[in-house]
Write a protein that holds these residues in place. Structure first.
Motif, short mmCIF file in Angstrom:
data_model
loop_
_atom_site.label_atom_id
_atom_site.label_comp_id
_atom_site.label_asym_id
_atom_site.label_seq_id
_atom_site.Cartn_x
_atom_site.Cartn_y
_atom_site.Cartn_z
N ARG A 14 0.64 -1.20 0.00
CA ARG A 14 0.08 -0.20 0.05
C ARG A 14 0.69 1.20 -0.08
N LEU A 15 1.90 1.19 0.73
CA LEU A 15 2.84 2.41 0.77
C LEU A 15 3.40 2.91 -0.51
N PHE A 16 3.92 1.79 -1.20
CA PHE A 16 4.70 2.11 -2.32
C PHE A 16 3.69 2.58 -3.39
N GLY A 17 2.30 2.03 -3.43
CA GLY A 17 1.33 2.78 -4.27
C GLY A 17 0.96 4.09 -3.97
N LEU A 18 0.92 4.57 -2.64
CA LEU A 18 0.64 5.68 -2.21
C LEU A 18 1.89 6.60 -2.39
N MET A 19 2.99 6.15 -2.42
CA MET A 19 4.41 6.91 -2.91
C MET A 19 4.23 7.48 -4.26
N TRP B 278 5.38 -1.58 -8.88
CA TRP B 278 5.37 -0.33 -8.21
C TRP B 278 6.70 0.11 -7.99
N VAL B 279 7.65 -0.82 -7.42
CA VAL B 279 8.85 -0.45 -7.03
C VAL B 279 9.66 -0.21 -8.27
#
Length: 679
Positions: free
Chosen positions: A25-30, A47-48
């Motif tokens: 989730r955090l990588f998507g929000l970034m 995403w990364v």
């Protein structure tokens, strides 16, 4: 300080973590924070990889806000994937938290920094600004206001909310609030929540309290869309019309939303080009307060085992994203009274067989779930007023859906597999908001006889068709249309009379109008036919935004220059137009975009509108952003007539971009200093 941070870091990201510290989730929000295009395929690896493309070789600052996770395993998992994203030295991760344990666990490179509370003087400044803006504080309120500021406990959120509550209030309200604050007791955190609850208790209308409490259905830090929120409130029956004020539900909803925003119970309002707030969030402490108030009515479900323990009656149920087997609802007595059901982003749920048993349901939200079809038995949900199946693999809507005569809102945004609508769609006589916008503008699906839905307010676009029931005349009776509206396939309209049948001039609530023609292999020989069609599309004077694309005529209508409230005007790929419209006198025009106008060779006096000027006036008095693009034959940009220096041109322009205009040689005198400024 902010300027120094901006100089040190190439990119900055702000991610609200809250209680869900999930690396994926955090990588998507970034990525969302960087506002770059999201990959079509979801997942950490994708995403990364995308983040590496955006960040590699650049120093970045990542703010992880409001972290509660104490597990080292989750933290290390996130850091392991983050390592190597950028080879540049000097990137930083800043963590904010209200937990001392989290602060010490995550303080890897530096010791925690404990923020100090604001002084009473600083709280008074915040409270005063929220209550009076730049105005003066009446002498009788200064002492009372400072006492209230002392009760803020040094928290800017509390000062913001109390100041918002006191806006436009008399001395009695100030003294009452001071007394209420002085009577509070208990621990520090409890006292803050109680202070926030005072603002809830003092909300003017009982129905407004219900509207705020309803927001507990959303996850923490959820970005709430204004229009969607108002539609949900209406579906739950919170927005009763006021006959004496002749206010519709949506007007009451907008009034309530504005009160909550002005009171700082909602915050971070994002605005469109016309100053309308699109969405907002709730601060974490406000959210906690709303959760506390709504705990008897709202339930959140994460897995099927939890469902077995829901043995008390409640009204609103949110089923959070689950990655395991499908959740099975026990359908015991506690489920009989559900009026709102959210299955947002749920990838493992099957609604067949049980959804029709929820006979009290008013709101069904399936957005971003994997639901492939709605059951025919959905017609048993006779109280249903709101249905959202946006961003799902749904292919068609059941015919029985059109028996839901109480349905007010139907949202099917970005349903790429949707191929058609039921032929009896016009039976949804109480439909007010039909949102089926698709990014694919070639999509030609359109319900038949939509002109019979007289209550429609939201209709993002209309695809003109040649068949009966899909022609432009369907728009004639839809006088309640509001917001942004787009008319496509205008090449199918052949006369001014046919264009006038849309009756755009009576649609006073449309904010932004887009008129789109498609490219044709064989253009008609008579340009005047196209000109007459545009003439017949005369909109209401309230219009604030006008976008015209691929118009085939050679002459733009004079009504364009008569739109005194225009804030934005875009003219794109109208390759036959010989002259620009007169827009220099428009008092509110902030955005002007001219692109692909192959026949324009000169920008001259008619563009400025000098023939209708008064002495000592300004031309383009509000214009801030000007774009000229793909003007391949533009050679001369003439200056405005001097009038002995009495006329000021472009007084507030701050952004100008000129791109692919290879032949331009003469500039208006205001831009003669440097073409590099126009970037």
């Amino acid at each position: 300080m902010i300027t120094n941070i901006g100089r040190h870091f190439d990119l900055r990201m702000w991610v609200c973590v809250s209680e869900d510290f999930n690396a994926n989730r955090l990588f998507g929000l970034m990525l969302e924070s960087l506002k770059g295009p999201m990959p079509k395929v979801e997942g950490r690896e994708v995403w990364v990889k995308r983040l590496k493309e955006l960040l590699d070789g650049r120093k970045y600052l990542l703010v992880l806000d409001d972290v509660w996770e104490t597990g080292l395993e989750q933290w290390n998992d996130f850091l392991e994937s983050l390592n190597g994203i950028s080879q540049a030295m000097g990137s930083w991760i800043l963590v904010t938290t209200r937990s001392l344990e989290v602060a010490f666990i995550m303080g890897i490179s530096s010791r925690p920094w404990f923020l100090k509370r604001l002084s009473d003087d600083q709280c008074w400044l915040i409270l005063k600004e929220n209550a009076f803006g730049t105005g003066e504080v009446p002498n009788g309120l200064r002492h009372v206001g400072y006492k209230i500021a002392q009760s803020c406990r040094g928290l800017p959120l509390v000062a913001n909310i109390l100041g918002g509550r006191l806006r436009n209030k008399g001395a009695d309200e100030w003294r009452i609030l001071k007394s209420e604050l002085q009577s509070l007791g208990g621990g520090e955190y409890i006292e803050v929540v109680e202070i926030l609850k005072l603002s809830f208790d003092r909300l003017l209308y009982p129905s407004l309290k219900k509207c705020l409490a309803y927001c507990s259905i959303f996850p923490k830090d959820f970005q709430m869309e204004r229009n969607q929120l108002i539609q949900l409130w209406a579906a739950e029956g919170f927005l009763h019309s006021i006959p004496r004020d002749r206010m519709q539900m949506e007007e009451i909803g907008n009034k309530y939303f504005t009160i909550l925003l002005d009171s700082n119970l909602f915050q971070d309002g994002e605005k469109d080009d016309y100053g309308n707030v699109l969405n907002c969030r709730m601060n974490g402490l406000v959210y906690d307060m709303v959760q506390f108030i709504s705990k008897s009515k709202t339930r959140s479900l994460k897995n099927s085992t939890e469902a077995d323990f829901l043995d008390q009656t409640f009204r609103y149920l949110a089923v959070e994203r689950s990655g395991g087997e499908a959740i099975q609802f026990p359908l015991n007595e506690s489920f009989r009274y559900i009026t709102t059901l959210f299955l947002l982003e749920n990838k493992s749920i099957n609604i067949d067989g049980w959804i029709s048993s929820l006979t009290s349901l008013r709101v069904l939200n399936l957005a971003s779930s994997d639901v492939e079809e709605l059951p025919e038995s959905i017609n048993k949900l006779s109280h249903l007023r709101y249905l959202d199946s946006s961003d799902t693999p749904i292919k068609t809507l059941p015919v029985s859906l059109c028996q839901l005569i109480n349905l007010q809102t139907l949202r099917v945004r970005d349903c790429k597999s949707l191929t058609n609508f039921p032929n009896n769609f016009m039976n949804l006589v109480n439909l007010r908001h039909f949102d089926f916008f698709s990014r694919d503008k070639s999509s030609d699906i359109m319900p038949l006889e939509i002109g019979q839905l007289y209550a429609l307010q939201t209709l993002p676009f209309f695809n003109i068709g040649e068949d009966a029931g899909r022609q432009i005349g369907q728009l004639r009776s839809l006088d309640n249309l509001s917001g942004s509206f787009e008319i496509r396939n205008l090449e199918l309209v052949r006369s001014k009379k046919e264009a006038k049948s849309a009756n755009l001039i009576e649609k006073s609530n449309i904010n932004e109008l887009k008129l789109l023609w498609n490219e044709l292999d064989n253009l008609r020989e008579n340009d005047s036919e196209y000109n007459q069609v545009l003439e017949g599309l005369h909109p209401h004077q309230n219009l604030k935004g006008l976008i015209i694309e691929r118009f085939f005529g050679d002459q733009l209508s004079t009504w364009i220059g008569e739109l005194k409230k225009l804030v934005k005007f875009e003219l794109r790929n109208c390759r036959n137009c010989k002259e620009l419209p007169t827009v220099g006198h428009m008092p509110f025009l902030k955005y002007l975009h001219l692109e692909g106008l192959d026949n324009i060779t000169t920008i001259g006096p008619s563009f400025y509108g000098e023939s209708i000027m008064h002495s000592r006036s300004k031309l383009f008095p509000a214009l801030e952003h000007l774009i000229l693009e793909n003007m391949l034959n533009l050679r001369e940009w003439g200056k405005a007539l001097d009038h002995d220096g009495a006329v000021e041109v472009f007084p507030v322009l701050n952004t100008m971009r000129i791109k692919k205009c290879p032949q331009i040689a003469t500039f208006h005198k205001s831009f003669s200093m440097s073409r590099e400024l126009a970037h």
